[in-house]
Design a protein around this motif. Structure first.
Motif, PDB file in Angstrom:
ATOM      1  N   PHE A  63       9.596 123.049 103.326  1.00 16.25           N
ATOM      2  CA  PHE A  63       8.551 122.330 103.400  1.00 16.25           C
ATOM      3  C   PHE A  63       8.741 121.020 103.506  1.00 16.25           C
ATOM      4  O   PHE A  63       9.874 120.128 102.786  1.00 16.25           O
ATOM      5  CB  PHE A  63       7.848 122.285 102.209  1.00 16.25           C
ATOM      6  CG  PHE A  63       6.932 123.590 102.024  1.00 16.25           C
ATOM      7  CD1 PHE A  63       5.662 123.880 102.853  1.00 16.25           C
ATOM      8  CD2 PHE A  63       7.488 124.623 101.139  1.00 16.25           C
ATOM      9  CE1 PHE A  63       5.185 125.115 102.264  1.00 16.25           C
ATOM     10  CE2 PHE A  63       6.845 125.763 101.212  1.00 16.25           C
ATOM     11  CZ  PHE A  63       5.801 126.287 101.620  1.00 16.25           C
ATOM     12  N   PRO A  64       8.432 120.308 104.823  1.00 16.79           N
ATOM     13  CA  PRO A  64       8.718 119.007 105.072  1.00 16.79           C
ATOM     14  C   PRO A  64       8.420 117.834 103.981  1.00 16.79           C
ATOM     15  O   PRO A  64       9.232 116.918 104.150  1.00 16.79           O
ATOM     16  CB  PRO A  64       7.959 118.485 106.414  1.00 16.79           C
ATOM     17  CG  PRO A  64       7.174 119.785 106.631  1.00 16.79           C
ATOM     18  CD  PRO A  64       7.377 120.727 105.630  1.00 16.79           C
ATOM     19  N   ALA A  65       7.668 118.010 103.081  1.00 24.97           N
ATOM     20  CA  ALA A  65       7.208 117.280 102.240  1.00 24.97           C
ATOM     21  C   ALA A  65       7.998 117.193 101.057  1.00 24.97           C
ATOM     22  O   ALA A  65       7.987 116.240 100.297  1.00 24.97           O
ATOM     23  CB  ALA A  65       5.629 117.229 101.981  1.00 24.97           C
ATOM     24  N   LEU A  66       8.731 118.243 100.832  1.00 23.52           N
ATOM     25  CA  LEU A  66       9.495 118.402  99.605  1.00 23.52           C
ATOM     26  C   LEU A  66      10.997 117.919  99.743  1.00 23.52           C
ATOM     27  O   LEU A  66      11.685 118.139 100.544  1.00 23.52           O
ATOM     28  CB  LEU A  66       9.128 119.784  99.027  1.00 23.52           C
ATOM     29  CG  LEU A  66       8.002 120.369  98.840  1.00 23.52           C
ATOM     30  CD1 LEU A  66       7.920 121.901  97.967  1.00 23.52           C
ATOM     31  CD2 LEU A  66       7.055 119.378  97.785  1.00 23.52           C
ATOM     32  N   GLN A  72      12.843 119.983  94.958  1.00 26.27           N
ATOM     33  CA  GLN A  72      11.537 120.511  94.864  1.00 26.27           C
ATOM     34  C   GLN A  72      11.161 121.979  95.686  1.00 26.27           C
ATOM     35  O   GLN A  72      10.531 122.621  95.196  1.00 26.27           O
ATOM     36  CB  GLN A  72      10.327 119.465  95.384  1.00 26.27           C
ATOM     37  CG  GLN A  72      10.365 118.146  94.601  1.00 26.27           C
ATOM     38  CD  GLN A  72       9.520 117.139  95.313  1.00 26.27           C
ATOM     39  OE1 GLN A  72       9.626 116.984  96.295  1.00 26.27           O
ATOM     40  NE2 GLN A  72       8.871 116.519  94.624  1.00 26.27           N
ATOM     41  N   GLN A  95       9.662 124.905  93.804  1.00 22.62           N
ATOM     42  CA  GLN A  95       8.623 125.487  94.101  1.00 22.62           C
ATOM     43  C   GLN A  95       8.558 127.108  94.053  1.00 22.62           C
ATOM     44  O   GLN A  95       7.573 127.539  93.700  1.00 22.62           O
ATOM     45  CB  GLN A  95       8.373 125.200  95.533  1.00 22.62           C
ATOM     46  CG  GLN A  95       7.046 125.607  96.326  1.00 22.62           C
ATOM     47  CD  GLN A  95       5.991 124.815  95.693  1.00 22.62           C
ATOM     48  OE1 GLN A  95       5.929 123.867  95.169  1.00 22.62           O
ATOM     49  NE2 GLN A  95       4.849 125.850  95.325  1.00 22.62           N
ATOM     50  N   LYS A 105       8.691 127.980  90.014  1.00 20.10           N
ATOM     51  CA  LYS A 105       7.402 127.851  89.414  1.00 20.10           C
ATOM     52  C   LYS A 105       6.684 129.390  89.215  1.00 20.10           C
ATOM     53  O   LYS A 105       6.201 129.636  88.118  1.00 20.10           O
ATOM     54  CB  LYS A 105       6.530 127.149  90.283  1.00 20.10           C
ATOM     55  CG  LYS A 105       5.863 126.199  89.772  1.00 20.10           C
ATOM     56  CD  LYS A 105       4.661 125.811  90.869  1.00 20.10           C
ATOM     57  CE  LYS A 105       4.325 124.279  91.044  1.00 20.10           C
ATOM     58  NZ  LYS A 105       3.808 123.976  92.049  1.00 20.10           N
ATOM     59  N   LYS A 129       8.973 123.951  83.245  1.00 18.83           N
ATOM     60  CA  LYS A 129       9.354 122.892  83.988  1.00 18.83           C
ATOM     61  C   LYS A 129      10.546 122.408  84.053  1.00 18.83           C
ATOM     62  O   LYS A 129      11.417 122.282  84.836  1.00 18.83           O
ATOM     63  CB  LYS A 129       8.197 121.700  83.813  1.00 18.83           C
ATOM     64  CG  LYS A 129       7.384 121.564  84.757  1.00 18.83           C
ATOM     65  CD  LYS A 129       6.475 120.206  84.618  1.00 18.83           C
ATOM     66  CE  LYS A 129       6.045 119.538  85.843  1.00 18.83           C
ATOM     67  NZ  LYS A 129       4.721 119.859  86.238  1.00 18.83           N
ATOM     68  N   MET A 134       5.042 116.167  91.194  1.00 19.67           N
ATOM     69  CA  MET A 134       3.949 116.383  91.965  1.00 19.67           C
ATOM     70  C   MET A 134       3.934 117.917  92.700  1.00 19.67           C
ATOM     71  O   MET A 134       4.641 118.128  92.851  1.00 19.67           O
ATOM     72  CB  MET A 134       4.218 115.369  93.139  1.00 19.67           C
ATOM     73  CG  MET A 134       2.795 114.999  93.674  1.00 19.67           C
ATOM     74  SD  MET A 134       2.808 113.631  95.147  1.00 19.67           S
ATOM     75  CE  MET A 134       3.826 112.435  94.321  1.00 19.67           C
ATOM     76  N   SER A 135       2.533 118.191  92.992  1.00 17.01           N
ATOM     77  CA  SER A 135       2.602 119.655  93.228  1.00 17.01           C
ATOM     78  C   SER A 135       2.829 120.010  94.905  1.00 17.01           C
ATOM     79  O   SER A 135       2.587 118.571  95.525  1.00 17.01           O
ATOM     80  CB  SER A 135       1.018 120.202  93.087  1.00 17.01           C
ATOM     81  OG  SER A 135       0.281 119.752  93.819  1.00 17.01           O
ATOM     82  N   LEU A 136       3.115 120.765  95.494  1.00 21.36           N
ATOM     83  CA  LEU A 136       3.182 120.913  96.850  1.00 21.36           C
ATOM     84  C   LEU A 136       2.166 120.650  97.802  1.00 21.36           C
ATOM     85  O   LEU A 136       2.264 119.742  98.851  1.00 21.36           O
ATOM     86  CB  LEU A 136       3.429 122.586  96.983  1.00 21.36           C
ATOM     87  CG  LEU A 136       3.621 122.914  98.652  1.00 21.36           C
ATOM     88  CD1 LEU A 136       4.772 121.943  99.442  1.00 21.36           C
ATOM     89  CD2 LEU A 136       3.932 124.406  98.877  1.00 21.36           C
ATOM     90  N   SER A 176       1.830 116.725  97.341  1.00 20.07           N
ATOM     91  CA  SER A 176       3.132 116.063  98.343  1.00 20.07           C
ATOM     92  C   SER A 176       2.707 116.231  99.783  1.00 20.07           C
ATOM     93  O   SER A 176       3.182 115.436 100.587  1.00 20.07           O
ATOM     94  CB  SER A 176       4.377 116.512  97.999  1.00 20.07           C
ATOM     95  OG  SER A 176       4.557 116.845  96.641  1.00 20.07           O
ATOM     96  N   THR A 177       2.294 117.278 100.085  1.00 17.05           N
ATOM     97  CA  THR A 177       1.932 117.526 101.671  1.00 17.05           C
ATOM     98  C   THR A 177       1.180 116.764 102.070  1.00 17.05           C
ATOM     99  O   THR A 177       1.083 116.160 103.169  1.00 17.05           O
ATOM    100  CB  THR A 177       1.618 119.021 101.889  1.00 17.05           C
ATOM    101  OG1 THR A 177       2.913 119.851 101.332  1.00 17.05           O
ATOM    102  CG2 THR A 177       1.432 119.320 103.216  1.00 17.05           C
ATOM    103  N   PHE A 230       2.454 113.310 102.325  1.00 13.48           N
ATOM    104  CA  PHE A 230       3.665 113.125 103.347  1.00 13.48           C
ATOM    105  C   PHE A 230       3.198 113.253 104.839  1.00 13.48           C
ATOM    106  O   PHE A 230       3.620 112.431 105.740  1.00 13.48           O
ATOM    107  CB  PHE A 230       4.611 114.409 103.229  1.00 13.48           C
ATOM    108  CG  PHE A 230       5.853 114.319 103.951  1.00 13.48           C
ATOM    109  CD1 PHE A 230       7.064 113.460 103.913  1.00 13.48           C
ATOM    110  CD2 PHE A 230       5.870 114.977 105.090  1.00 13.48           C
ATOM    111  CE1 PHE A 230       8.136 113.401 104.589  1.00 13.48           C
ATOM    112  CE2 PHE A 230       6.804 115.086 106.293  1.00 13.48           C
ATOM    113  CZ  PHE A 230       8.080 114.168 105.720  1.00 13.48           C
ATOM    114  N   GLU A 231       2.108 113.993 104.999  1.00 12.50           N
ATOM    115  CA  GLU A 231       1.530 114.274 106.264  1.00 12.50           C
ATOM    116  C   GLU A 231       0.174 113.726 106.326  1.00 12.50           C
ATOM    117  O   GLU A 231      -0.744 114.309 106.918  1.00 12.50           O
ATOM    118  CB  GLU A 231       1.456 115.662 106.669  1.00 12.50           C
ATOM    119  CG  GLU A 231       2.945 116.300 106.836  1.00 12.50           C
ATOM    120  CD  GLU A 231       3.038 117.724 107.026  1.00 12.50           C
ATOM    121  OE1 GLU A 231       2.511 117.918 108.190  1.00 12.50           O
ATOM    122  OE2 GLU A 231       3.501 118.616 106.187  1.00 12.50           O
ATOM    123  N   ASN A 275       2.737 124.629 108.750  1.00 11.27           N
ATOM    124  CA  ASN A 275       3.729 125.145 107.910  1.00 11.27           C
ATOM    125  C   ASN A 275       3.660 126.694 107.607  1.00 11.27           C
ATOM    126  O   ASN A 275       3.944 126.946 106.518  1.00 11.27           O
ATOM    127  CB  ASN A 275       3.226 124.510 106.549  1.00 11.27           C
ATOM    128  CG  ASN A 275       3.608 122.963 106.400  1.00 11.27           C
ATOM    129  OD1 ASN A 275       4.388 122.595 107.161  1.00 11.27           O
ATOM    130  ND2 ASN A 275       3.214 122.249 105.415  1.00 11.27           N
TER     131      ASN A 275
END
Ligand SMILES: Nc1ncnc2c1ncn2[C@@H]1O[C@H](COP(=O)(O)OP(=O)(O)O)[C@@H](O)[C@H]1O
Ligand SMILES: [Mg+2]
Lengths: 234, 377
Positions: free
Chosen positions: A100-103, A107, A111, A114, A120, B1-3, B6-7, B10-11, B284
């Motif tokens: 995932f580009p955002a993680l 993370q 992910q 989880k 956690k 922070m959740s996926l 964050s997404t 980020f985007e 994604n």
């Protein structure tokens, strides 16, 4: 040490319909793999290697045949139970890294954890441990954009290994990488087999990886042509 | 922070279209409500800022409008021992003309004359009139107008003008009594009499009432209503103000415009948010497929998408708030009062979140494309 059978598949067949003709991709294949071994599947493009892995790992139901994975008949299970089986026991490494580009690296691994009922703090601990194991202890906070191809594949491996899977499937894990990174990746897969006792099933084109194989299976045209045990079974 | 969060962060560029669509949908409806309610608020400004504890209206009336009641209701109210002051609220139409200076246009316009008693604490004297304004009103033939009406009436403070043909002087201005249609002009009862605007006939309009103990206003209202036996109806200030604003929404054209805007807003919001979410999921899809391969259930992925759409809704709400500030600044520049009752804000909040969640539900279908077997090639 005496190796235990991790996967035992019998009579796997799979065909794709293209228009009116049906193309047979797997032709009555028998396959097995042992814990603690790297089983390499080689063969020309289009010979059915990926289809075999998909059938062995519960991703795609074969038309015929049975897969006994960790003592359970995989394709007799309900869909949700197959998902659960993969969650509990399977790791995957693909040619693409699919991060995932955002993680950031940590993370990415968390992910997945989880969903493995890890708390956690437990997930954080295991994620860092897995990343350290693949040599990315200094890259914990980097997002994919800041990582090289080899590093991204190592994050993907950490993600797969963090669950401590008994079955590790890799489909051409090194073909998008330079040879040095490729070596690192195959060493990691080798270690997963030797240190964690996973059955590693690795599809590859790359003859340089043969050095790390315990067993080499050669496929062509939907059939297994050759099955060479290199590390002798005890 | 959740996926999901964050997404989104980020985007954010990818989600901007959806966030703006939601904000515009919210803004469309909210600014209309705000404008209508603001107009309602100006109609009720004199109610809201009256020192009266309660108001007595003819039995069939719901506002400070033209309906009248017999003057003998005034002594009738004093039969309640806690009533201490009763005064009629007098509004009269008058014709206003300025004395244009050289090159200045002549202005002739109908105005609403509101009669007050220029004594601090009088029941007819609005709470927010200061000492100077009250002093100014004590002089005969003086009037006070709202600041925003100066230009409309063609005068400055100190200027003379005529009302119904007699000369008056604008001695001071007050703020926050804008009127959409006819300007409000405040005069003393004495001046109103001099201008022939305060008739002492047998009928009066609304009555402004003070009670001995303001804390007991609600009980006094109830007791007056049972004493009156339908001759009049007593209201607390809050009840009447609310009724006044509600009356706006009895106008069917407002309801139709609002309903139409609501539908257009929801439609645009859903379509754009849905398409945006679909595009984002598709971008994604391999990552989602790899989670599926690792055993994460479809239900869990659906939850991620629903969370994402929820956050898009929240971002849309934030954007609405920002745009709304702009609209308010613009309205302020045009002297337009905007007023957003809590219910309208809650409704819009719920509407935006509903749009977002609905779009999320609609986009779940794309997730089916996350076939992990496709990653094996
Ligand atoms: N989803 C599919 N639909 C139709 N044909 C497919 C599909 N997946 C694979 N094939 C075909 O099956 C054959 C074997 O594919 P694959 O198992 O991916 O081979 P390999 O991994 O050995 O290159 C190929 O000819 C491919 O075109
Ligand atoms: Mg392949």
């Amino acid at each position: 040490m005496s190796e235990k059978l991790a996967i035992d598949a019998k009579g796997l067949s799979k065909g794709y319909k293209i228009g009116k003709t049906k193309q047979q991709v797997l032709k009555d294949v028998d396959f097995n793999a042992y814990h603690g071994q790297v089983t390499m599947v080689m063969g020309p493009s289009g010979s059915g290697k990926s289809t075999l892995i998909a059938a062995l790992s519960g991703l795609m139901k074969p038309d015929e045949g049975e897969v006994i994975a960790l003592g359970e008949s995989l394709w007799k299970k309900k869909k949700s139970k197959i998902d659960q089986f993969r969650l509990d026991h399977c790791g995957f490494i693909f040619q693409g890294f699919n991060l995932f580009p955002a993680l950031n690296a940590t993370q990415q691994v968390e992910q997945v954890l989880k969903y493995c009922k890890a708390s956690k703090t437990e997930a954080r601990r295991r994620a860092i441990a897995a990343l350290e194991e693949v040599g990315l202890g200094h890259r914990l906070k980097q997002t994919p954009a800041a990582l090289s191809g080899g590093e991204k594949q190592r994050v993907a491996i950490a993600r797969a290994l963090s669950k401590n899977p008994q079955l590790l499937f890799a489909d051409e894990p090194t073909s998008a990488l330079d040879s040095v990174s490729g070596q690192v990746v195959i060493k990691l897969l080798h270690r997963a087999a030797k240190e964690h006792g996973a059955a590693v099933i690795c599809v590859t084109h790359d003859p340089r990886l043969e050095a790390y194989a315990d067993r080499i299976i050669h496929m062509e045209d939907g059939k297994i042509l050759d099955d060479r045990q290199i590390t002798p079974l005890t | 922070m959740s996926l999901a969060l964050s997404t989104l962060i980020f985007e954010w560029r990818r989600y901007m279209a959806a966030v703006i669509a939601l904000a515009v949908a919210g803004l469309l409806v909210l600014s209309l409500v705000g404008m209508f309610m603001g107009i309602g608020k100006t109609f009720s400004a004199t109610i809201d800022r009256s020192p009266a504890h309660l108001m007595v209206l003819p039995p069939d009336s719901e506002g400070f409008g033209g309906a009248t009641q017999p003057r003998r209701n005034i002594p009738a109210l004093f039969q309640h021992p806690e009533v201490v002051e009763v005064q009629p609220y007098t509004v009269r139409w008058a014709m206003w003309s300025n004395f244009p200076a050289a090159g200045q246009p002549a202005k002739r316009d109908g105005v609403q004359t509101i009669v007050v008693d220029p004594v601090k604490g009088a029941v007819t004297m609005p709470n927010d009139f200061n000492e100077d304004v009250i002093m100014a009103l004590q002089e005969p033939y003086t009037v006070v107008i709202d600041q925003s009406s100066l230009a409309k009436l063609g005068v400055k403070v100190g200027d003379k003008a005529t009302m119904n043909g007699r000369t008056v002087t604008v001695r001071a201005t007050v703020a926050n009594y804008p009127s959409l249609f006819n300007a409000m002009v405040f005069t003393s009862r004495q001046t109103a009499k001099l201008l022939n605007l305060a008739d002492e006939g047998p009928r009066v309009g609304s009555l402004l009432v003070k009670v001995a103990d303001p804390a007991r206003t609600d009980q006094v209202v109830e007791e007056l209503n049972s004493m009156g036996k339908g001759q009049y109806k007593a209201w607390t200030r809050a009840q009447l103000s609310e009724k006044n604003q509600e009356a706006m929404f009895k106008e069917s054209f407002i309801v139709i415009i609002l309903g139409f805007m609501l539908l257009v807003g929801i439609f645009i919001g859903v379509v754009i948010t849905w398409q945006t979410l679909q595009g984002a999921i598709l971008a994604n899809i391999k990552e989602f497929a790899s989670l599926r391969a690792l055993g994460v259930s479809m239900g869990a992925l659906n939850l991620i998408i629903m969370e994402l759409s929820f956050w898009v809704g929240i971002a849309g709400l934030g954007m609405t708030a920002i745009l709304l500030m702009g609209v308010n600044a613009l309205a302020g520049a045009f002297n337009l009062t905007m007023y957003y009752p809590l219910w309208s804000i809650l409704t819009i909040g719920a509407m935006l979140l509903t749009i977002a969640v609905l779009s999320g539900l609609l986009s779940l279908g794309v997730l089916k494309k996350s076939q992990p077997a496709d990653l094996l090639r």
